[in-house]
Motif scaffolding. Structure first.
Motif, mmCIF file in Angstrom:
data_model
loop_
_atom_site.group_PDB
_atom_site.id
_atom_site.type_symbol
_atom_site.label_atom_id
_atom_site.label_comp_id
_atom_site.label_asym_id
_atom_site.label_seq_id
_atom_site.Cartn_x
_atom_site.Cartn_y
_atom_site.Cartn_z
ATOM 1 N N SER A 1 0.859 -1.169 0.000
ATOM 2 C CA SER A 1 0.000 0.000 0.000
ATOM 3 C C SER A 1 0.898 1.222 0.000
ATOM 4 O O SER A 1 1.764 1.353 0.868
ATOM 5 N N GLN A 2 0.731 2.095 -0.974
ATOM 6 C CA GLN A 2 1.586 3.268 -1.133
ATOM 7 C C GLN A 2 0.782 4.533 -0.889
ATOM 8 O O GLN A 2 -0.282 4.730 -1.471
ATOM 9 N N THR A 3 1.306 5.391 -0.020
ATOM 10 C CA THR A 3 0.677 6.681 0.258
ATOM 11 C C THR A 3 1.653 7.787 -0.105
ATOM 12 O O THR A 3 2.790 7.799 0.380
ATOM 13 N N ASP A 4 1.224 8.727 -0.968
ATOM 14 C CA ASP A 4 2.129 9.788 -1.375
ATOM 15 C C ASP A 4 1.898 11.044 -0.553
ATOM 16 O O ASP A 4 1.106 11.058 0.400
ATOM 17 N N ARG A 5 2.579 12.119 -0.928
ATOM 18 C CA ARG A 5 2.538 13.359 -0.139
ATOM 19 C C ARG A 5 1.149 13.981 -0.124
ATOM 20 O O ARG A 5 0.840 14.802 0.751
ATOM 21 N N ASN A 6 0.310 13.642 -1.107
ATOM 22 C CA ASN A 6 -1.052 14.167 -1.168
ATOM 23 C C ASN A 6 -2.067 13.217 -0.534
ATOM 24 O O ASN A 6 -3.277 13.377 -0.728
ATOM 25 N N ASN A 7 -1.560 12.214 0.202
ATOM 26 C CA ASN A 7 -2.396 11.199 0.852
ATOM 27 C C ASN A 7 -3.182 10.351 -0.150
ATOM 28 O O ASN A 7 -4.203 9.762 0.192
#
Length: 206
Positions: free
Chosen positions: A46-52
């Protein structure tokens, strides 16, 4: 997800407890032993980036030098390392970006022969079952940094199981990776790390 941040993929900050207690120095050697003992891994991620923004998929790792992040259906992107280079492939815009593996902190996962003591340090945690290490090259801050999180597990190689990592690029953009259903040292074909080049063939199923 941008090409700038693709090479820096990490584990949930929640895995690192807030109240710091310095981890034993021997844990760094244990991490090195674990990396040398794992020849392959498959896991959900599961990948979460800086913009959620959250994306999921399957990660396949084969040492030395090979990794593949296959994203969920409907995401026209792929990340693959083929043993020498790390590629970000965007099938929607028919674009391929390439980095030498050594130019990413992700290289610590791909080259078990590297002496991590030269470029890694232990992070303090308040949970003795959790080992956190931060990896970066002071000579190349543009490569960013990666913090890997391990859970102590007596049945895993060297007593550790990789739970994920948190990556910070040179612009302080954070990407968080959490792993699940890790399977270690299975038979993984080199064909898993081949990919279709959209610049020649156009968008298509990978």
């Amino acid at each position: 997800m941008s090409a700038r941040t693709f090479a820096f993929l990490f584990a949930a900050p929640a895995l690192v407890a807030a109240a710091p207690v310095q981890a034993p120095v021997g844990d760094l050697a244990q991490v090195q032993q674990h990396l040398q003992s794992v020849s392959s891994m498959t896991a959900g991620f599961s990948q979460t980036d800086r913009n959620n923004r959250v994306l999921t998929g399957t990660m396949t790792l084969k040492r030395p030098g090979k990794i593949r992040f296959q994203y969920q259906k409907g995401v026209p992107q792929l990340i693959v390392a083929d043993g020498s280079s790390l590629y970000f492939i965007d099938y929607q815009v028919r674009q391929v970006d390439r980095w030498p593996i050594g130019n990413s902190p992700l290289a610590v996962l791909l080259n078990p022969k590297r002496d991590i003591a030269k470029y890694a340090k232990l992070n303090p945690t308040s949970d003795p079952r959790v080992v956190s290490i931060e990896v970066h090259d002071p000579a190349h801050p543009e490569y960013g940094r990666i913090t890997m999180i391990f859970q102590k597990n007596a049945s895993a190689p060297a007593g550790l199981m990789l739970q994920g990592w948190v990556a910070l690029d040179s612009q302080n953009n954070r990407t968080t990776i959490k792993l699940s259903n890790q399977q270690l040292n299975g038979n993984v074909s080199d064909g898993v790390f081949r990919w279709n080049d959209p610049r020649r063939q156009g968008p298509r199923n990978r």
